[in-house]
Design an enzyme around this catalytic site. Structure first.
Site, PDB file in Angstrom:
ATOM      1  N   CYS A  14       0.796  -1.241   0.000  1.00 23.83           N
ATOM      2  CA  CYS A  14       0.000   0.000   0.000  1.00 23.83           C
ATOM      3  C   CYS A  14       0.829   1.292   0.000  1.00 23.83           C
ATOM      4  O   CYS A  14       0.548   2.197  -0.785  1.00 23.83           O
ATOM      5  CB  CYS A  14      -0.947   0.050   1.185  1.00 23.83           C
ATOM      6  SG  CYS A  14      -1.395  -1.543   1.863  1.00 23.83           S
ATOM      7  N   ARG A  43       6.221 -11.258   6.024  1.00 28.05           N
ATOM      8  CA  ARG A  43       5.676 -11.039   7.364  1.00 28.05           C
ATOM      9  C   ARG A  43       6.194 -12.139   8.271  1.00 28.05           C
ATOM     10  O   ARG A  43       6.159 -13.314   7.913  1.00 28.05           O
ATOM     11  CB  ARG A  43       4.148 -11.076   7.335  1.00 28.05           C
ATOM     12  CG  ARG A  43       3.563  -9.970   6.484  1.00 28.05           C
ATOM     13  CD  ARG A  43       2.067  -9.970   6.424  1.00 28.05           C
ATOM     14  NE  ARG A  43       1.622  -8.995   5.431  1.00 28.05           N
ATOM     15  CZ  ARG A  43       0.350  -8.827   5.071  1.00 28.05           C
ATOM     16  NH1 ARG A  43      -0.589  -9.576   5.614  1.00 28.05           N
ATOM     17  NH2 ARG A  43       0.036  -7.930   4.171  1.00 28.05           N
ATOM     18  N   GLN A  61       1.073 -11.143  -3.387  1.00 34.88           N
ATOM     19  CA  GLN A  61      -0.341 -10.791  -3.459  1.00 34.88           C
ATOM     20  C   GLN A  61      -0.684 -10.283  -4.851  1.00 34.88           C
ATOM     21  O   GLN A  61       0.112  -9.584  -5.478  1.00 34.88           O
ATOM     22  CB  GLN A  61      -0.638  -9.644  -2.490  1.00 34.88           C
ATOM     23  CG  GLN A  61      -0.407  -9.964  -1.030  1.00 34.88           C
ATOM     24  CD  GLN A  61      -0.542  -8.721  -0.162  1.00 34.88           C
ATOM     25  OE1 GLN A  61       0.074  -7.699  -0.425  1.00 34.88           O
ATOM     26  NE2 GLN A  61      -1.359  -8.810   0.862  1.00 34.88           N
ATOM     27  N   ASP A  63      -2.236  -7.755  -5.820  1.00 30.84           N
ATOM     28  CA  ASP A  63      -2.682  -6.593  -5.059  1.00 30.84           C
ATOM     29  C   ASP A  63      -3.060  -5.447  -5.983  1.00 30.84           C
ATOM     30  O   ASP A  63      -2.449  -5.251  -7.039  1.00 30.84           O
ATOM     31  CB  ASP A  63      -1.537  -6.169  -4.139  1.00 30.84           C
ATOM     32  CG  ASP A  63      -2.005  -5.407  -2.926  1.00 30.84           C
ATOM     33  OD1 ASP A  63      -1.142  -5.008  -2.121  1.00 30.84           O
ATOM     34  OD2 ASP A  63      -3.221  -5.192  -2.788  1.00 30.84           O
ATOM     35  N   HIS A  65      -4.612  -1.177  -5.586  1.00 35.80           N
ATOM     36  CA  HIS A  65      -5.173  -0.108  -4.783  1.00 35.80           C
ATOM     37  C   HIS A  65      -5.898   0.840  -5.698  1.00 35.80           C
ATOM     38  O   HIS A  65      -5.390   1.238  -6.743  1.00 35.80           O
ATOM     39  CB  HIS A  65      -4.069   0.607  -4.003  1.00 35.80           C
ATOM     40  CG  HIS A  65      -3.441  -0.294  -2.989  1.00 35.80           C
ATOM     41  ND1 HIS A  65      -2.323  -1.032  -3.270  1.00 35.80           N
ATOM     42  CD2 HIS A  65      -3.816  -0.630  -1.731  1.00 35.80           C
ATOM     43  CE1 HIS A  65      -2.021  -1.772  -2.210  1.00 35.80           C
ATOM     44  NE2 HIS A  65      -2.909  -1.551  -1.260  1.00 35.80           N
ATOM     45  N   LYS A 149     -15.068  -3.852   5.078  1.00 39.72           N
ATOM     46  CA  LYS A 149     -14.510  -4.734   4.054  1.00 39.72           C
ATOM     47  C   LYS A 149     -15.459  -5.870   3.736  1.00 39.72           C
ATOM     48  O   LYS A 149     -16.453  -6.101   4.437  1.00 39.72           O
ATOM     49  CB  LYS A 149     -13.201  -5.330   4.555  1.00 39.72           C
ATOM     50  CG  LYS A 149     -13.433  -6.207   5.787  1.00 39.72           C
ATOM     51  CD  LYS A 149     -12.231  -7.040   6.132  1.00 39.72           C
ATOM     52  CE  LYS A 149     -12.536  -7.862   7.381  1.00 39.72           C
ATOM     53  NZ  LYS A 149     -11.591  -8.934   7.601  1.00 39.72           N
ATOM     54  N   HIS A 197      -8.385  -1.339  -1.093  1.00 44.92           N
ATOM     55  CA  HIS A 197      -7.413  -2.402  -1.356  1.00 44.92           C
ATOM     56  C   HIS A 197      -8.195  -3.582  -1.894  1.00 44.92           C
ATOM     57  O   HIS A 197      -9.231  -3.932  -1.317  1.00 44.92           O
ATOM     58  CB  HIS A 197      -6.720  -2.896  -0.085  1.00 44.92           C
ATOM     59  CG  HIS A 197      -6.166  -1.833   0.801  1.00 44.92           C
ATOM     60  ND1 HIS A 197      -4.824  -1.632   0.973  1.00 44.92           N
ATOM     61  CD2 HIS A 197      -6.789  -0.919   1.594  1.00 44.92           C
ATOM     62  CE1 HIS A 197      -4.633  -0.642   1.831  1.00 44.92           C
ATOM     63  NE2 HIS A 197      -5.801  -0.195   2.217  1.00 44.92           N
TER      64      HIS A 197
END
Lengths: 343, 304
Positions: A14, A43, A61, A63, A65, A149, A197
């Protein structure tokens, strides 16, 4: 590191996407602005909890945004959900549910104006119901402090639930206190965009782990690493078999060929054990007639046909991403566990 | 005088503190009739599963519904009783057994414990055999309530230091605590238990895992004995078949078998190494997402 700069392995994408957003000023006409990337993040999970592909320390991911105006939130959420449903249905994931993570109306821990939350939650619920998503009862208190979410949850082969895709609103990162994102509105004034996201698969590692169990390793043609295996009946048909393989490869298929000195029956069994979705068998009569026999791993012999017809049939099945053999869901029965007691 | 409302809507008054066993004995016949003509094994009191030894609470009106063997709502109660029976069997067969927690799970139960020597998978058949003997004896579970101080004395007398610690810390708010006794086995337990352990139709001890006391890696290491329990052999068999199928589908097993991915302690735990076939699978998924979904609707970026 030598100079005073610190480097770290990113746990999320992000901030990076946010800095790309901020690299140029934006007007409302630029929105919705969607940045997507397969971002690898790290992580640190407890070692006792690591396992296979579902609990890892590094993962990628799918991913994206989205920076948009508050008025665009509903259409963007719908687009993200649509996206996720397309992926799930192309993989025959019929057995999933959604979780609507909304705020606890009695708490004040949430960032962002309450009216925006109310609008966004109403929009998410509207979209979920309109699209008939299973399990779309809002769960108050399940939202993170920065936005509501919607999660997509599926069961794995052991009946465990895994969250795969997610669509997460964020009022925090664009705020003045964090990254201070802006756009110029039609009124020529500065406005703050909403950030969304979205990750339809979630983590590629976890998704593939779940996918392997979902199909028990027997992937549909479009996904299988080796899609078609050409099997000559005997040595005599080797040259023809290689031609057949060449035609299939030219049509964009991933092929293998079994030239071992084995009987046809043994080669077919090997291909079945290795979960190859389709076999193309060819012998001397095929060479003379320009034909092959197709053999499906599950359905068996599909009959002889011209090489053109076989190639076209497989090319089409691949292009359509057809799932012809839906996997059997596992019935791992669970009764409700007793309510948590302290002794 | 508490009033009880039954599932068919009828109501009846009972003297205060009447045991639920008596309430269900005088309840109207359940519709539809239970699978096997049998006596109730537990009950729902205002929707919560309780044992038949519980007295009616001091409320004006409550709803009561008897639970029979075969009722999925009675499964957690039956499984909790199975956990006790397992602990009782272990204590008969092993020395120095100290018990921790023994809750129900989605398909059975577990009990955390430690003994003078570690329990292994080879011991499970003997424990199961002892459990079968206990179930066949069909002794009732007897509930005893005592004040906290006495509860501590009891567990110390039973050589159960973990239970004693829990009473003094986690259960500090309780002024009275309950125990359940079945034969020689006494255990600190909130309940409920089934009226007749004979209703435990079919069970299996499935595996032993490690666990820490209170989940803290700095605390004592315990063994977690898992079991699954059902009202009928058919249900147990179906469940074990499903577990076997699940094991067969485990992505770690298949991933290795099909040359899709591997891991290496040298590279590091929790880091997936994609092998060529796995990389093709992943690449195909990525292409799908990229071509069909990302490219038509979004812009790409790459960040470090």
């Amino acid at each position: 590191m030598s100079d005073d700069e610190q480097y770290l392995l990113k746990p999320m994408n992000c901030p990076h996407h946010t800095m790309i957003y901020k690299a140029r000023p934006h007007s409302y006409k630029d929105l919705p602005l969607r940045l997507a990337e397969f971002g690898t993040v790290y992580r640190y999970e407890q070692s006792g909890e690591l396992g296979g592909m579902t609990r890892v320390r590094g993962f990628t991911q799918d991913d994206a945004h989205i920076f948009c105006t508050p008025e665009q939130v509903e259409q963007e959420v719908e687009g993200c959900i649509d996206f996720t449903l397309k992926v799930l249905s192309s993989l025959a994931f019929d057995d999933f549910r959604v979780r609507l993570g909304f705020r606890d109306p009695t708490s004040d821990k949430y960032v962002g104006p309450p009216e925006r939350w109310a609008e966004a939650e109403a929009a998410i619920e509207r979209v979920a119901r309109r699209m008939n998503l299973p399990g779309c009862e809002p769960e108050p208190g399940e939202a993170a402090f920065y936005g509501p979410k919607i999660d997509f949850v599926i069961h794995d082969s052991l009946g465990r639930e895994w969250q795969l895709g997610t669509v997460q609103l964020d009022y925090n990162l664009p705020s003045a206190e964090r990254f201070d994102c802006e756009y110029i509105g039609a009124d020529n004034a500065k406005h703050r965009p909403v950030m969304i996201h979205r990750a339809p698969l979630g983590s590629l590692e976890r998704f593939v782990g779940v996918l392997i169990e979902h199909f028990a390793g027997a992937f549909p043609l479009w996904l299988a690493p080796e899609q078609v295996r050409v099997i000559p009946v005997s040595e005599k048909s080797e040259a023809y078999a290689k031609q057949v393989q060449g035609r299939l490869a030219a049509a964009g298929l991933r092929t293998g060929i079994d030239l071992a000195a084995e009987k046809l029956g043994a080669k077919i069994r090997t291909a079945q054990l290795e979960l190859i979705p389709m076999m193309v068998v060819c012998g001397p009569r095929d060479e003379a007639a320009g034909t092959v026999s197709l053999r499906d791993r599950v359905d068996g012999d599909l009959g002889a046909m011209s090489l053109e017809a076989a190639v076209e049939r497989l090319r089409d099945e691949n292009a359509r991403r057809a799932v012809r053999h839906k996997p059997k869901p596992l019935a791992v029965a669970t009764a409700p566990a007793a309510a948590g007691d302290d002794y | 005088m508490p009033t009880v409302r039954f599932a068919d809507g009828s109501v009846r008054d009972y003297p205060a503190a009447t045991r639920l066993a008596e309430v269900v004995a005088t309840a109207p016949a359940p519709q539809p009739a239970p699978r096997k003509q049998s006596r109730p094994i537990a009950a729902l009191l205002d929707g919560r599963a309780v044992g038949l030894d519980m007295p009616l609470p001091a409320a004006d009106t409550v709803t009561v519904e008897p639970l029979f063997a075969g009722d999925v709502r009675a499964l957690p109660v039956m499984r909790h009783s199975a956990a006790h029976i397992m602990a009782r069997a272990v204590m008969r067969l092993f020395a120095g057994v100290e018990l921790a927690f023994g809750p129900t799970t989605g398909d059975g139960f577990y009990y955390d414990m430690r003994a003078t020597r570690p329990i292994t998978d080879d011991d499970l058949p003997a424990i199961e055999e002892e459990m079968r003997r206990i179930i066949a004896a069909d002794e009732a579970f007897e509930r005893v309530e005592v004040p906290r101080a006495q509860a501590v004395e009891i567990v110390r007398g039973l050589n159960q230091p973990l239970k004693a610690e829990h009473i003094e810390t986690g259960l500090a708010a309780h002024s009275t605590l309950s125990f359940y006794r079945q034969g020689e086995f006494v255990d600190l337990c909130r309940g409920p238990h089934v009226a007749s352990p004979g209703c435990i139709g079919a069970f299996k001890l499935t595996n032993i895992a490690g666990a820490y006391w209170k989940g803290d890696a700095n605390n004592a290491q315990l063994q977690r004995l898992y079991g699954t329990a059902w009202f009928t052999q058919e249900e147990l068999d179906a469940h074990l078949a499903a577990l076997e199928e699940a094991r067969r589908r485990d992505h770690r097993v298949l991933g290795k078998q099909l040359d899709l991915f591997t891991t290496s302690p040298l590279v590091g735990s929790g880091l997936v190494l994609w092998m060529p076939k796995g990389a093709i699978l992943r690449g195909t998924l990525e292409s799908f997402v990229r071509e069909e979904l990302i490219t038509p609707t979004a812009s790409s970026s790459r960040s470090p």
